[in-house]
Design a protein around this motif. Structure first.
Motif, PDB file in Angstrom:
ATOM      1  N   VAL A 176      34.336  -3.931  24.377  1.00  0.00           N
ATOM      2  CA  VAL A 176      33.666  -3.651  25.645  1.00  0.00           C
ATOM      3  C   VAL A 176      34.720  -3.700  26.744  1.00  0.00           C
ATOM      4  CG1 VAL A 176      31.879  -4.330  27.282  1.00  0.00           C
ATOM      5  CG2 VAL A 176      31.501  -4.648  24.818  1.00  0.00           C
ATOM      6  N   GLY A 177      34.908  -2.569  27.420  1.00  0.00           N
ATOM      7  CA  GLY A 177      35.900  -2.499  28.486  1.00  0.00           C
ATOM      8  C   GLY A 177      35.245  -2.324  29.842  1.00  0.00           C
ATOM      9  N   TYR A 178      35.438  -3.301  30.699  1.00  0.00           N
ATOM     10  CA  TYR A 178      34.958  -3.234  32.077  1.00  0.00           C
ATOM     11  C   TYR A 178      36.072  -2.641  32.941  1.00  0.00           C
ATOM     12  CZ  TYR A 178      31.005  -6.357  30.969  1.00  0.00           C
ATOM     13  OH  TYR A 178      29.852  -6.908  30.452  1.00  0.00           O
ATOM     14  N   ALA A 179      35.903  -1.394  33.375  1.00  0.00           N
ATOM     15  CA  ALA A 179      36.910  -0.694  34.181  1.00  0.00           C
ATOM     16  C   ALA A 179      38.303  -0.853  33.587  1.00  0.00           C
ATOM     17  CB  ALA A 179      36.886  -1.186  35.630  1.00  0.00           C
ATOM     18  N   PRO A 180      38.475  -0.508  32.318  1.00  0.00           N
ATOM     19  CA  PRO A 180      39.779  -0.727  31.682  1.00  0.00           C
ATOM     20  C   PRO A 180      40.788   0.364  32.048  1.00  0.00           C
ATOM     21  CG  PRO A 180      38.305   0.332  30.131  1.00  0.00           C
ATOM     22  CD  PRO A 180      37.500   0.101  31.390  1.00  0.00           C
ATOM     23  N   LEU A 181      42.027  -0.038  32.213  1.00  0.00           N
ATOM     24  CA  LEU A 181      43.088   0.943  32.400  1.00  0.00           C
ATOM     25  C   LEU A 181      43.530   1.393  31.009  1.00  0.00           C
ATOM     26  CD1 LEU A 181      45.918   0.732  35.010  1.00  0.00           C
ATOM     27  CD2 LEU A 181      46.249   1.847  32.813  1.00  0.00           C
ATOM     28  N   THR A 182      43.339   2.667  30.703  1.00  0.00           N
ATOM     29  CA  THR A 182      43.621   3.171  29.353  1.00  0.00           C
ATOM     30  C   THR A 182      44.726   4.220  29.332  1.00  0.00           C
ATOM     31  OG1 THR A 182      41.815   4.766  29.621  1.00  0.00           O
ATOM     32  CG2 THR A 182      41.302   2.687  28.503  1.00  0.00           C
ATOM     33  N   LEU A 235      32.267   1.381  27.464  1.00  0.00           N
ATOM     34  CA  LEU A 235      33.003   1.348  28.729  1.00  0.00           C
ATOM     35  C   LEU A 235      31.999   1.233  29.872  1.00  0.00           C
ATOM     36  CD1 LEU A 235      35.433   4.325  27.982  1.00  0.00           C
ATOM     37  CD2 LEU A 235      35.794   1.899  27.455  1.00  0.00           C
ATOM     38  N   ILE A 236      32.336   0.403  30.866  1.00  0.00           N
ATOM     39  CA  ILE A 236      31.525   0.268  32.080  1.00  0.00           C
ATOM     40  C   ILE A 236      32.452   0.516  33.255  1.00  0.00           C
ATOM     41  CG2 ILE A 236      29.904  -1.170  33.353  1.00  0.00           C
ATOM     42  CD1 ILE A 236      30.937  -2.421  29.997  1.00  0.00           C
ATOM     43  N   HIS A 237      32.108   1.476  34.107  1.00  0.00           N
ATOM     44  CA  HIS A 237      33.060   1.883  35.140  1.00  0.00           C
ATOM     45  C   HIS A 237      32.324   2.411  36.364  1.00  0.00           C
ATOM     46  CE1 HIS A 237      37.579   3.039  35.103  1.00  0.00           C
ATOM     47  NE2 HIS A 237      37.201   2.753  36.339  1.00  0.00           N
ATOM     48  N   GLY A 238      32.759   1.992  37.541  1.00  0.00           N
ATOM     49  CA  GLY A 238      32.245   2.529  38.796  1.00  0.00           C
ATOM     50  C   GLY A 238      32.888   3.859  39.113  1.00  0.00           C
TER      51      GLY A 238
END
Length: 302
Positions: A176-182, A235-238
């Motif tokens: 689970v990636g909260y606003a991850p830099l990928t 992924l969770i992202h604004g």
């Protein structure tokens, strides 16, 4: 000037100002103390050593659920641009609260920070933590066969990267990636094609982009290691994130799906990068994360 009670009004004003300033200082210190201990209050075991590297003890906090278990496990990796942050940062509390509510045994880890410790020290520590949790989860009612790796921002980058490592000893069941830099390269135009402060600290390279530093940024990007057989991602992202471009999660999702890997994306309309503000933009997003986790690693309902 003397007041009607024979006391200098000037002295009264000075004393009142001092008392006011002392009150403000006390409130500030009290708030800071509460903030520093807030996330600790969620844990049932704090500052447990999970390893040692470069003379530094590596610590984690643990939440052990009530009941018999075994419970699904989450390893949480905090944010902070690889140069800051802490496992007990109150800004990360929404994630740990969600994991607690979902009935997970969670392990919130600290890792070595740049610039004192350059890449890949932080990644090495995440992998050490995964191995430690696998070996010790059962002691805290956790199920080592059901582990989700969860991270926010820089921690999301580390979680995503760790999930791509070809090593069965660090294989987990969900990410689970909260606003991850990928993708460090994708964000370069946004930064004027120079290395940001965090990247410079992480890599020990100058601000000016060189072929060497460009190669290093590519090597640090989880998107370049996607292949079939990876665990499912959420992924969770604004979509107004000014720190990590929302487009990165869209591109990451596309590439994962192209390789036959499940990847779901929760978009937070109008949400910035700061995690503590997300609930204003999509109040039920944590419920969606919990539902996804329960479905993905077969967590028993609570």
């Amino acid at each position: 000037m003397i007041g009607h009670n024979g006391i200098s009004s000037g002295n009264i004003e000075v004393r009142e100002i001092k008392m006011f300033l002392l009150g403000i200082a006390f409130l500030f210190v009290s708030t800071a103390m509460q903030a520093g201990s807030y996330t600790d209050s969620l844990a049932t075991h704090t500052n447990m050593p999970y390893g040692r590297a470069a003379g530094e003890e590596l610590l984690l906090d643990i939440y052990e659920p009530q009941g018999e278990g075994p419970f699904p496990v989450a390893i949480y990796v905090h944010g902070g641009g690889w140069t800051g942050g802490d496992k007990a940062n109150p800004d990360d509390a929404p994630v740990l609260e969600m994991l607690t509510k979902a009935g997970f045994a969670w392990f919130s880890i600290n890792y070595r920070l740049a610039p004192e410790h350059r890449w890949p020290s932080c990644l090495d520590d995440v992998q050490t933590a995964i191995r430690w949790v696998k070996a010790n989860a059962a002691n805290f009612k956790g199920d080592p066969s059901r582990i989700a790796l969860v991270g926010y921002s820089a921690g999301g980058h580390l979680a995503s990267f760790a999930a791509t490592v070809v090593d069965e000893t660090v294989r987990i069941q969900a990410v689970v990636g909260y606003a991850p830099l990928t993708d460090f390269v994708q964000e370069l135009p946004k930064r004027g094609n120079i290395l940001g402060r965090a990247q410079r600290g992480l890599l020990n390279r100058p601000q000016e982009l060189t072929l060497e530093s460009l190669g290093m940024l590519k090597a640090l990007s989880p998107i370049n290691y996607i292949r079939p057989g990876l665990p499912p991602f959420l992924l969770i992202h604004g979509d107004t994130d000014q720190s990590v471009p929302y487009e990165q999660s869209l591109l990451f999702q596309t590439k994962l799906r192209t390789n036959g890997v499940r990847c779901d994306l929760i978009t937070l309309p109008g949400a910035p990068h700061r995690l503590t503000e997300w609930n204003k933009h999509l109040p039920n997003y944590s419920d969606q994360v919990m539902a996804w986790l329960k479905e993905t690693i077969n967590s028993p309902p609570r």
